[in-house]
Design a protein around this motif. Structure first.
Motif, PDB file in Angstrom:
ATOM      1  N   GLY A 228       0.803  -1.227   0.000  1.00 50.74           N
ATOM      2  CA  GLY A 228       0.000   0.000   0.000  1.00 50.74           C
ATOM      3  C   GLY A 228       0.826   1.262   0.000  1.00 50.74           C
ATOM      4  N   HIS A 229       0.696   2.024   1.064  1.00 50.17           N
ATOM      5  CA  HIS A 229       1.356   3.318   1.146  1.00 50.17           C
ATOM      6  C   HIS A 229       2.814   3.205   1.568  1.00 50.17           C
ATOM      7  CE1 HIS A 229      -0.247   2.274   5.060  1.00 50.17           C
ATOM      8  NE2 HIS A 229       0.514   3.180   5.650  1.00 50.17           N
ATOM      9  N   LEU A 230       3.318   2.014   1.826  1.00 52.75           N
ATOM     10  CA  LEU A 230       4.729   1.845   2.171  1.00 52.75           C
ATOM     11  C   LEU A 230       5.555   1.736   0.895  1.00 52.75           C
ATOM     12  CD1 LEU A 230       4.534  -0.632   5.177  1.00 52.75           C
ATOM     13  CD2 LEU A 230       4.485   1.858   5.179  1.00 52.75           C
ATOM     14  N   ALA A 231       5.589   2.800   0.167  1.00 58.06           N
ATOM     15  CA  ALA A 231       6.363   2.881  -1.071  1.00 58.06           C
ATOM     16  C   ALA A 231       7.075   4.231  -1.060  1.00 58.06           C
ATOM     17  CB  ALA A 231       5.455   2.753  -2.290  1.00 58.06           C
ATOM     18  N   TYR A 232       8.290   4.248  -0.563  1.00 59.55           N
ATOM     19  CA  TYR A 232       8.980   5.503  -0.311  1.00 59.55           C
ATOM     20  C   TYR A 232       9.542   6.115  -1.590  1.00 59.55           C
ATOM     21  CZ  TYR A 232       8.503   3.978   4.489  1.00 59.55           C
ATOM     22  OH  TYR A 232       7.997   3.571   5.683  1.00 59.55           O
ATOM     23  N   LEU A 233       9.504   7.422  -1.647  1.00 59.66           N
ATOM     24  CA  LEU A 233       9.989   8.170  -2.794  1.00 59.66           C
ATOM     25  C   LEU A 233      11.237   8.956  -2.407  1.00 59.66           C
ATOM     26  CD1 LEU A 233       6.558   9.635  -4.000  1.00 59.66           C
ATOM     27  CD2 LEU A 233       7.714   7.606  -4.882  1.00 59.66           C
ATOM     28  N   SER A 234      12.114   9.158  -3.375  1.00 59.76           N
ATOM     29  CA  SER A 234      13.337   9.905  -3.090  1.00 59.76           C
ATOM     30  C   SER A 234      13.021  11.337  -2.669  1.00 59.76           C
ATOM     31  CB  SER A 234      14.254   9.906  -4.315  1.00 59.76           C
ATOM     32  OG  SER A 234      13.602  10.497  -5.432  1.00 59.76           O
ATOM     33  N   THR A 235      11.938  11.894  -3.190  1.00 63.23           N
ATOM     34  CA  THR A 235      11.577  13.273  -2.853  1.00 63.23           C
ATOM     35  C   THR A 235      11.033  13.404  -1.434  1.00 63.23           C
ATOM     36  OG1 THR A 235       9.464  12.861  -3.961  1.00 63.23           O
ATOM     37  CG2 THR A 235      11.160  14.036  -5.213  1.00 63.23           C
ATOM     38  N   ASN A 236      10.765  12.288  -0.778  1.00 62.50           N
ATOM     39  CA  ASN A 236      10.318  12.322   0.619  1.00 62.50           C
ATOM     40  C   ASN A 236      11.467  12.004   1.581  1.00 62.50           C
ATOM     41  OD1 ASN A 236       7.450  11.122  -0.778  1.00 62.50           O
ATOM     42  ND2 ASN A 236       7.292  12.826   0.650  1.00 62.50           N
ATOM     43  N   TRP A 237      12.671  11.843   1.050  1.00 65.91           N
ATOM     44  CA  TRP A 237      13.870  11.640   1.870  1.00 65.91           C
ATOM     45  C   TRP A 237      13.701  10.473   2.852  1.00 65.91           C
ATOM     46  CZ3 TRP A 237      11.852  16.855   1.826  1.00 65.91           C
ATOM     47  CH2 TRP A 237      12.426  17.637   0.830  1.00 65.91           C
ATOM     48  N   GLN A 238      13.162   9.375   2.380  1.00 66.27           N
ATOM     49  CA  GLN A 238      12.979   8.211   3.243  1.00 66.27           C
ATOM     50  C   GLN A 238      13.517   6.962   2.552  1.00 66.27           C
ATOM     51  OE1 GLN A 238      11.930   7.997   6.295  1.00 66.27           O
ATOM     52  NE2 GLN A 238      11.302  10.122   6.598  1.00 66.27           N
ATOM     53  N   PRO A 239      14.050   5.999   3.301  1.00 67.37           N
ATOM     54  CA  PRO A 239      14.389   6.133   4.732  1.00 67.37           C
ATOM     55  C   PRO A 239      15.721   6.854   4.916  1.00 67.37           C
ATOM     56  CG  PRO A 239      14.927   3.946   3.962  1.00 67.37           C
ATOM     57  CD  PRO A 239      14.292   4.657   2.786  1.00 67.37           C
ATOM     58  N   VAL A 240      15.831   7.614   5.988  1.00 65.65           N
ATOM     59  CA  VAL A 240      17.033   8.402   6.242  1.00 65.65           C
ATOM     60  C   VAL A 240      17.431   8.280   7.709  1.00 65.65           C
ATOM     61  CG1 VAL A 240      16.517  10.092   4.445  1.00 65.65           C
ATOM     62  CG2 VAL A 240      15.683  10.471   6.772  1.00 65.65           C
ATOM     63  N   PRO A 241      18.695   8.599   8.040  1.00 64.68           N
ATOM     64  CA  PRO A 241      19.087   8.647   9.456  1.00 64.68           C
ATOM     65  C   PRO A 241      18.293   9.719  10.188  1.00 64.68           C
ATOM     66  CG  PRO A 241      21.006   8.651   8.011  1.00 64.68           C
ATOM     67  CD  PRO A 241      19.809   8.870   7.140  1.00 64.68           C
ATOM     68  N   ALA A 242      18.114   9.546  11.475  1.00 69.21           N
ATOM     69  CA  ALA A 242      17.343  10.490  12.269  1.00 69.21           C
ATOM     70  C   ALA A 242      18.246  11.259  13.223  1.00 69.21           C
ATOM     71  CB  ALA A 242      16.253   9.771  13.062  1.00 69.21           C
ATOM     72  N   ASP A 243      17.964  12.543  13.376  1.00 70.69           N
ATOM     73  CA  ASP A 243      18.703  13.345  14.352  1.00 70.69           C
ATOM     74  C   ASP A 243      17.803  13.608  15.558  1.00 70.69           C
ATOM     75  OD1 ASP A 243      16.897  14.968  13.133  1.00 70.69           O
ATOM     76  OD2 ASP A 243      18.268  16.612  12.725  1.00 70.69           O
ATOM     77  N   ARG A 244      17.018  12.599  15.926  1.00 72.56           N
ATOM     78  CA  ARG A 244      16.092  12.733  17.043  1.00 72.56           C
ATOM     79  C   ARG A 244      16.655  12.039  18.273  1.00 72.56           C
ATOM     80  NH1 ARG A 244      15.015  15.827  13.862  1.00 72.56           N
ATOM     81  NH2 ARG A 244      13.066  16.235  12.772  1.00 72.56           N
ATOM     82  N   TRP A 245      17.094  12.868  19.199  1.00 69.93           N
ATOM     83  CA  TRP A 245      17.594  12.401  20.498  1.00 69.93           C
ATOM     84  C   TRP A 245      18.883  11.606  20.370  1.00 69.93           C
ATOM     85  CZ3 TRP A 245      15.754  15.500  23.708  1.00 69.93           C
ATOM     86  CH2 TRP A 245      15.910  15.298  25.081  1.00 69.93           C
ATOM     87  N   VAL A 246      19.807  12.134  19.581  1.00 72.15           N
ATOM     88  CA  VAL A 246      21.164  11.596  19.542  1.00 72.15           C
ATOM     89  C   VAL A 246      21.818  11.890  20.887  1.00 72.15           C
ATOM     90  CG1 VAL A 246      23.432  11.830  18.465  1.00 72.15           C
ATOM     91  CG2 VAL A 246      21.370  11.861  17.043  1.00 72.15           C
TER      92      VAL A 246
END
Length: 253
Positions: A228-246
């Protein structure tokens, strides 16, 4: 320089901004005949259409004059199917990877200690002055903030490390470090550092910013696809590393 400015045509920031506004009007995202001059006369101009952007699909809602924008109106008001596997607003994902991770339903999990065993966590976000680094060095924008990269820290955390507002600090973890000016902010929770994105590398000493301490961990279920909607696009920058709570710490330089 001639190639970068089209033989000097865009050497002037005023002309460049006007060209951007006119192009937006031609693309249909701003009202016809909108220019930088009309922008200044009116004070602000509302967008009239999403244009060619993947965000239009995720918002799925028209832009109407004098109305607050709310997402998903196409689905709710017009009956447009959601771009999910079951064509409805879907929370349960029976993909085998999500089942293995125990995340078939929305759930909370503590962040891994990315960067090492340190007492502070680094979070990020978009700066209130800018979105991308090409704007941060603009002469007008430079006058709206302190003119160089800053990191927001809690006053108690700063006091414990003998750091005052405006001091140069070194934020570090097992991966690396970077220098930045401290901004004492009571709105930042104890144990937190906020380093907004968008600062240009040239604004840091040694050209090293917050990315120097990001381990680059990518969540493995981010590679799941074909569902379904689990089809990532390059323009959505996914999947990428996260800078959340390093995980990190800081000290006075």
């Amino acid at each position: 320089m001639d190639e970068y400015t089209m033989n000097g045509h865009f050497a002037n920031q005023e002309r460049l901004a006007d060209e951007q506004v006119r192009d937006s009007a031609l693309a249909g995202t701003l009202p016809p005949r909108t220019t930088l001059e009309t922008f200044r006369e009116k004070g602000h101009v509302r967008f009239i259409d999403w244009g060619l952007t993947p965000l239009a699909l995720s918002q799925a809602s028209p832009l109407k004059a004098d109305e607050t924008h709310s997402p998903f109106r196409d689905h709710v008001e017009r009956g447009v199917p959601y771009p999910t596997y079951c064509r409805r607003a879907q929370f349960y994902i029976d993909h085998e990877w999500f089942l293995e991770a125990g995340e078939e339903m929305p759930t909370h999990k503590p962040n891994p200690r990315m960067g090492g065993d340190y007492p502070l966590g680094l979070s990020s976000g978009h700066s209130r002055w800018s979105v991308h680094s090409m704007n941060h060095t603009n002469e007008v924008v430079l006058g709206t903030h302190r003119g160089e990269p800053t990191a927001l820290v809690n006053p108690d955390d700063a006091k414990a490390r003998r750091v005052a507002d405006g001091d140069l600090i070194r934020i570090f973890n097992d991966l690396g470090s970077f220098p930045v000016r401290a901004r004492l902010a009571p709105s930042v929770r104890p144990g937190q550092i906020v380093s907004y994105n968008g600062w240009d590398g040239s604004q840091y000493r040694g050209w090293g910013g917050a990315n120097e301490i990001e381990p680059g961990m990518v969540k493995w279920i981010g590679f799941a696809g074909g569902y379904g909607h689990l089809a990532y696009l390059s323009t959505n920058w996914q999947p990428v590393p996260a800078d959340r709570w390093v995980r990190c710490d800081f000290e006075s330089v």
